[in-house]
Motif scaffolding. Sequence first.
Motif, PDB file in Angstrom:
ATOM      1  N   MET A   1       0.829  -1.426   0.068  1.00 50.34           N
ATOM      2  CA  MET A   1       0.136   0.021   0.036  1.00 50.34           C
ATOM      3  C   MET A   1       0.742   1.333   0.105  1.00 50.34           C
ATOM      4  O   MET A   1      -0.003   2.377   0.253  1.00 50.34           O
ATOM      5  CB  MET A   1      -0.791  -0.048   1.269  1.00 50.34           C
ATOM      6  N   GLY A   2       2.132   1.120  -0.306  1.00 51.94           N
ATOM      7  CA  GLY A   2       3.001   2.369  -0.073  1.00 51.94           C
ATOM      8  C   GLY A   2       3.205   2.753   1.258  1.00 51.94           C
ATOM      9  O   GLY A   2       4.123   3.854   1.136  1.00 51.94           O
ATOM     10  N   PHE A   3       3.250   2.169   2.267  1.00 51.95           N
ATOM     11  CA  PHE A   3       3.655   2.477   3.616  1.00 51.95           C
ATOM     12  C   PHE A   3       4.984   2.068   3.805  1.00 51.95           C
ATOM     13  O   PHE A   3       5.504   1.133   3.097  1.00 51.95           O
ATOM     14  CB  PHE A   3       2.609   1.966   4.685  1.00 51.95           C
ATOM     15  N   GLU A   4       5.715   3.018   4.529  1.00 57.03           N
ATOM     16  CA  GLU A   4       7.194   2.365   5.084  1.00 57.03           C
ATOM     17  C   GLU A   4       7.303   2.146   6.498  1.00 57.03           C
ATOM     18  O   GLU A   4       6.708   3.045   7.308  1.00 57.03           O
ATOM     19  CB  GLU A   4       8.202   3.459   4.635  1.00 57.03           C
ATOM     20  N   PRO A   5       8.192   1.305   7.018  1.00 55.15           N
ATOM     21  CA  PRO A   5       8.429   1.107   8.384  1.00 55.15           C
ATOM     22  C   PRO A   5       9.484   2.219   9.054  1.00 55.15           C
ATOM     23  O   PRO A   5       9.888   2.807   8.101  1.00 55.15           O
ATOM     24  CB  PRO A   5       9.160  -0.022   8.554  1.00 55.15           C
ATOM     25  N   ILE A   6       9.035   2.997   9.895  1.00 53.74           N
ATOM     26  CA  ILE A   6      10.041   4.075  10.371  1.00 53.74           C
ATOM     27  C   ILE A   6      10.716   3.576  11.692  1.00 53.74           C
ATOM     28  O   ILE A   6      10.520   2.651  12.335  1.00 53.74           O
ATOM     29  CB  ILE A   6       9.334   5.348  10.604  1.00 53.74           C
ATOM     30  N   THR A   7      12.140   4.218  11.811  1.00 50.23           N
ATOM     31  CA  THR A   7      12.892   3.756  12.721  1.00 50.23           C
ATOM     32  C   THR A   7      12.250   3.614  14.335  1.00 50.23           C
ATOM     33  O   THR A   7      11.384   4.538  14.551  1.00 50.23           O
ATOM     34  CB  THR A   7      14.090   4.867  12.775  1.00 50.23           C
ATOM     35  N   TYR A   8      12.493   2.570  14.930  1.00 51.85           N
ATOM     36  CA  TYR A   8      11.833   2.279  16.123  1.00 51.85           C
ATOM     37  C   TYR A   8      12.272   3.108  17.156  1.00 51.85           C
ATOM     38  O   TYR A   8      13.495   3.048  17.483  1.00 51.85           O
ATOM     39  CB  TYR A   8      11.787   0.843  16.495  1.00 51.85           C
ATOM     40  N   HIS A   9      11.408   3.778  17.977  1.00 57.03           N
ATOM     41  CA  HIS A   9      12.252   4.583  19.249  1.00 57.03           C
ATOM     42  C   HIS A   9      11.298   4.115  20.363  1.00 57.03           C
ATOM     43  O   HIS A   9       9.906   4.041  20.483  1.00 57.03           O
ATOM     44  CB  HIS A   9      11.943   5.959  19.003  1.00 57.03           C
ATOM     45  N   SER A  10      11.927   3.443  21.307  1.00 51.82           N
ATOM     46  CA  SER A  10      11.109   2.792  22.474  1.00 51.82           C
ATOM     47  C   SER A  10      10.052   3.711  23.306  1.00 51.82           C
ATOM     48  O   SER A  10       9.154   3.348  23.565  1.00 51.82           O
ATOM     49  CB  SER A  10      11.908   1.897  23.278  1.00 51.82           C
ATOM     50  N   ASP A  11      10.448   4.914  23.442  1.00 52.34           N
ATOM     51  CA  ASP A  11       9.664   5.912  24.161  1.00 52.34           C
ATOM     52  C   ASP A  11       8.710   6.326  23.484  1.00 52.34           C
ATOM     53  O   ASP A  11       7.320   6.325  24.063  1.00 52.34           O
ATOM     54  CB  ASP A  11      10.614   6.924  24.394  1.00 52.34           C
ATOM     55  N   ARG A  12       8.574   6.481  22.084  1.00 52.11           N
ATOM     56  CA  ARG A  12       7.659   7.059  21.506  1.00 52.11           C
ATOM     57  C   ARG A  12       6.629   5.793  20.982  1.00 52.11           C
ATOM     58  O   ARG A  12       5.340   5.917  20.814  1.00 52.11           O
ATOM     59  CB  ARG A  12       8.076   7.734  20.068  1.00 52.11           C
ATOM     60  N   ASP A  13       7.376   4.629  20.665  1.00 52.97           N
ATOM     61  CA  ASP A  13       6.470   3.457  19.768  1.00 52.97           C
ATOM     62  C   ASP A  13       6.012   2.383  20.826  1.00 52.97           C
ATOM     63  O   ASP A  13       4.938   1.847  20.502  1.00 52.97           O
ATOM     64  CB  ASP A  13       7.283   3.018  18.775  1.00 52.97           C
ATOM     65  N   ARG A  14       6.553   2.368  22.006  1.00 55.89           N
ATOM     66  CA  ARG A  14       5.956   1.550  23.072  1.00 55.89           C
ATOM     67  C   ARG A  14       5.469   0.187  22.570  1.00 55.89           C
ATOM     68  O   ARG A  14       4.385   0.059  22.659  1.00 55.89           O
ATOM     69  CB  ARG A  14       5.150   2.301  23.749  1.00 55.89           C
ATOM     70  N   GLY A  15       6.485  -0.562  21.813  1.00 55.55           N
ATOM     71  CA  GLY A  15       6.026  -1.894  21.262  1.00 55.55           C
ATOM     72  C   GLY A  15       5.062  -1.959  20.097  1.00 55.55           C
ATOM     73  O   GLY A  15       4.801  -2.966  19.620  1.00 55.55           O
ATOM     74  N   GLU A  16       4.672  -0.615  19.735  1.00 50.05           N
ATOM     75  CA  GLU A  16       4.097  -0.505  18.386  1.00 50.05           C
ATOM     76  C   GLU A  16       4.668  -1.038  17.024  1.00 50.05           C
ATOM     77  O   GLU A  16       6.135  -0.992  17.241  1.00 50.05           O
ATOM     78  CB  GLU A  16       3.463   0.723  18.001  1.00 50.05           C
TER      79      GLU A  16
END
Lengths: 158, 158
Positions: free
Chosen positions: A128-143
């Motif tokens: 669908m044209g989406f991209e993974p972005i760099t994982y930041h544990s504080d921001r992403d919390r397991g997402e």
Amino acid sequence: MEKHEVVRLNINFKTLEEFENFREYGQQELSMKEDLEGNIIENDIESPFYGVYFGNKLVGRMSLYKIDKKFDRYFDPPQDYYELWKLEVLPGYQGKGIGESLVNFSKSLGLPVKTNARQRSDSFWEKMGFEPITYHSDRDRGENPYVWFPEGVSEQEN
Amino acid sequence: MEKHEVVRLNINFKTLEEFENFREYGQQELSMKEDLEGNIIENDIESPFYGVYFGNKLVGRMSLYKIDKKFDRYFDPPQDYYELWKLEVLPGYQGKGIGESLVNFSKSLGLPVKTNARQRSDSFWEKMGFEPITYHSDRDRGENPYVWFPEGVSEQEN
């Protein structure tokens, strides 16, 4: 793939009853139901949910929630964006492009879109044209954050 | 139900390979793998993941992430709490109390616990002593928040 019409769902007892068919059903829906029952909200007000119908049956849905620029921690330049969640197509209606039509609708609104790609759905989001972005544990919390960048938008440095 | 020993998982190539068996595998795990491969983190450092082994096989896991009091929007009085996510037991090992042992471990740490109950797992969380809390769309953004209150802690008014 067929293109399916995506409509904004009005909150009423019929819609809420249809929501019970979906696996991702919880306090968001129960809270809408209580607000309706208690006359806290009116019948047929617009919800953050969008859906696809087959005849009278709601067979796919998603929620799109606009996040204000001041809370944007994903996009450069910082801007309003949509958070997409509860994308789901009922069993028996999958493989017909209904999910794709919903996601394409979110991209047609002109803002970046962020989602939490779940349970190994990565290949769907990439298609669908989406991209993974760099994982930041504080921001992403397991997402498992996937984003769609409109022209001229890139990943925010953190 | 049998009680299962819960251990904190060290990040190393063996653990990361075991993580690939779980459905909820994504950028958090990939990011840990890249950090290990690039020598950004050392082998065998402690992760936010806890697990249960059967022999040498990791059969259940969860992530526990401590959130600082200043970001607490759930509990009264505001305090440090744990966010629990990626609770998962491999098929073939379900129904043995492994999920219960993991959740009981999180409760034994003395702080409130918050999770996002997914896909109609509400009865499991209620059995574990968790409660749904009032849905706030700005805070919860489609989540289905369940919390466990230690003695003397209640829901924060928003």
